[in-house]
Write an enzyme that holds these catalytic residues in place. Structure first.
Site, PDB file in Angstrom:
ATOM      1  N   HIS A   1      18.244  28.706  10.629  1.00  0.00           N
ATOM      2  CA  HIS A   1      17.350  28.449   9.497  1.00  0.00           C
ATOM      3  C   HIS A   1      17.249  29.859   8.618  1.00  0.00           C
ATOM      4  O   HIS A   1      17.420  29.705   7.483  1.00  0.00           O
ATOM      5  CB  HIS A   1      15.885  27.977  10.039  1.00  0.00           C
ATOM      6  CG  HIS A   1      15.749  26.652  10.115  1.00  0.00           C
ATOM      7  ND1 HIS A   1      16.134  26.227  11.261  1.00  0.00           N
ATOM      8  CD2 HIS A   1      15.334  25.612   9.289  1.00  0.00           C
ATOM      9  CE1 HIS A   1      15.888  24.807  11.197  1.00  0.00           C
ATOM     10  NE2 HIS A   1      15.398  24.327  10.036  1.00  0.00           N
TER      11      HIS A   1
ATOM     12  N   HIS B   1       0.896  -1.307  -0.032  1.00  0.00           N
ATOM     13  CA  HIS B   1      -0.061  -0.015  -0.017  1.00  0.00           C
ATOM     14  C   HIS B   1       0.819   1.294  -0.016  1.00  0.00           C
ATOM     15  O   HIS B   1       0.427   2.138  -0.811  1.00  0.00           O
ATOM     16  CB  HIS B   1      -0.988   0.163   1.272  1.00  0.00           C
ATOM     17  CG  HIS B   1      -1.863  -1.270   1.299  1.00  0.00           C
ATOM     18  ND1 HIS B   1      -2.950  -1.455   0.489  1.00  0.00           N
ATOM     19  CD2 HIS B   1      -1.780  -2.347   2.064  1.00  0.00           C
ATOM     20  CE1 HIS B   1      -3.340  -2.649   0.745  1.00  0.00           C
ATOM     21  NE2 HIS B   1      -2.816  -3.217   1.807  1.00  0.00           N
TER      22      HIS B   1
END
EC number: 2.3.1.26
Length: 525
Positions: free
Chosen positions: A437, A118
């Protein structure tokens, strides 16, 4: 007694006939393919025994390794320090007790999920999406220009001047390879007389020069030669990675050196272990790591091919879904309606880019290097997609960076400020992560626009304290994904607008305020 003999023989004959019939039935059963129940049961018992023995053996090895790591991490508070110098600094302890990262052999979660049909179907759906993008690009080019050709202008532009970036990486790596280890060797010598003080001072000077090389050289090369975004991305990621690895190496080894009493020297860790640490996919230094028995080169090639596929996927998404929308947006008058529509339009490409970055770097790239180096612990991430709180999302999205922040920012903050200052230590983690960041975005894009800083530090910090682990259930997971969609849409929209505004409205001369002031707010030619 005479009449009973024929009866006995008759019964024996009947028994032989029944036995023959049974054998004949068994043969018929085998002929028709019916399994023998007794043999099948014996086979299953043998399989069960073999499986239990293998599981017991692996569990014993796992417990032995965990016990060994725990013994290495156990603080020796009540034990006297050894009079002789130890063989390596991996057996020295930190200045304060705390949880330490334990490395064990384990697969990445996506590799485990790929064994399920799946999940493989979902993977195939993403590949089909890439095929659709390629087909649509070819169809549009054929209709508009009458030719069938895939142009990779965006990819070639992004990786322009890549050889210069790689040449800049060489002195950065050599500085990281030589300076921290040489400094540790100078500090590990016997502390006798002024020679040790001179060596210690020289080590501090070398570390300062190492920090200057890592911090100044990539910035200077990027600004002076105007490197494009992808080449800048290579430099800034290596800059941050080498700084974090240098700090981890010194943080894990220096306390053991200064804990030695009597001015005696201590043997530093082997140079080969430090060299291995510089390339292995972890930011926490250990002298030894669990290793896999062999290298699967087909697995390495597959992961690098998937990285290339993700790069092509990202270029098609930007070229088809972002560039046509934002290229001329700064030429139009500003309106709140246009801004909101652009943010909503960018949510789809933004979340696709997030998933591609996660899969390409945190799974494919790190697993490829882990396989080449036979690095056993592949838990570079956990099931962040099932998170019902942002605190769990931040812990599971990037385990490699989270381990470094937890070990050297959060735990060291608790040691300095006390165990009651957990909130302050957590804020320190958010502040360091948000600043790094934002620095990465500023370095890559070439301008300062604190969208990431505000989203990460302000909104991310608030969501981390409000959406905590006490909230469970599918509704909270849906809410987490909704915030992720909106956050990615805001980032893609605002950064794309600022990028094209600085192209359409260049300043007559470069000034500091011109670099830090958003141009998209005033650029309407």
């Amino acid at each position: 007694m005479q009449p009973k003999v024929p009866q006995l023989r008759r019964r024996e004959g009947l028994g032989e006939e029944q036995e023959k019939g049974a054998r004949g039935g068994e043969g018929n059963a085998r002929t028709h393919g019916t399994p023998d129940l007794v043999q099948w049961t014996r086979h299953m018992e043998a399989v069960k025994t073999q499986f239990l023995e293998q599981a017991q053996r692996e569990l014993a090895e796992l417990l032995d390794r965990a016990l060994w790591e725990a013994m290495q991490a156990y603080p020796k508070q009540d034990r006297p320090l050894p009079s002789a110098a130890p063989d390596s600094t991996s057996k020295t302890q930190e200045l304060h007790p705390g949880k330490r990262k334990v490395f064990i052999t384990r697969k990445s979660l996506i590799d485990e999920l790929m064994e399920v049909q799946h999940f493989r179907t979902i993977y195939h759906m993403f590949i089909a999406g890439l095929c659709v993008l390629i087909i649509s690009t070819l169809a549009i080019d054929f209709i508009d220009e009458g030719r069938l050709m895939l142009e990779f202008d965006l990819l070639l532009f992004s990786f322009g001047q890549l050889p210069l970036a790689l040449m800049t990486w060489v002195p950065m790596f050599l500085s990281t390879l030589l300076v921290p280890y040489q400094t540790l060797w100078l500090w590990a010598r016997p502390r006798a007389g002024g020679a040790w003080m001179l060596g210690a001072s020289l080590g501090c000077v070398l570390l300062a020069a190492h920090a200057v090389v890592l911090c100044v050289l990539p910035v200077h090369v990027s600004v002076r030669h105007e490197l494009p975004p992808a080449s800048r991305c290579v430099l800034v990621f290596e800059q941050v990675r080498l700084l974090m690895k240098s700090y981890s190496f010194l943080r894990e080894t220096v306390p053991g050196i200064f804990c030695v009493r009597g001015g005696k020297g201590i043997s530093p860790p082997s140079f080969s272990s430090y060299l291995y640490f510089l390339f292995c996919p972890t930011l926490i230094y250990r002298e030894t790591y669990p290793r896999t028995p062999s290298i699967r080169w087909n697995y390495v090639a597959k992961n690098f091919a998937q990285v290339l596929g993700c790069l092509l996927y990202a270029c098609f998404i930007l070229g088809r879904l972002c560039v046509p929308v934002f290229a001329n947006m700064s030429r139009e008058p500003f309106s709140t309606r246009a801004l909101l529509l652009s943010i909503l339009h960018a949510t789809g490409p933004g979340i696709f880019m997030l998933l591609l970055i996660f899969f390409a770097f945190l799974h494919c790239w790190l697993n490829a290097f882990a396989e080449m180096l036979r690095f056993g612990d592949r838990m570079f991430y956990r099931d962040w997609w099932n998170s019902t709180s942002f605190s769990n999302y931040y812990r599971t999205w990037n385990v490699v960076v989270h381990d470094w922040l937890y070990s050297y920012v959060y735990q060291d903050g608790l040691w300095l400020l006390g165990r009651r200052a957990r909130g302050v230590a957590m804020l320190g983690v958010f502040l360091v992560s948000a600043v790094v960041h934002e620095y990465i975005f500023c370095f890559v894009l070439g301008f300062f626009y604190p969208v990431m800083l505000m989203l990460f530090l302000v909104f991310g910090g608030l969501l981390n304290f409000t959406m905590n682990d006490r909230h469970t259930g599918p509704a909270w997971n849906i809410l987490m994904w909704t915030f992720l969609f909106m956050g990615q849409g805001i980032q893609v929209s605002l950064y794309c607008q600022e990028w094209y505004a600085r192209r359409h409205c260049p300043l007559p001369q470069t000034t500091f305020w011109g670099m830090v002031t958003p141009r998209s707010w005033s650029c309407h030619p």
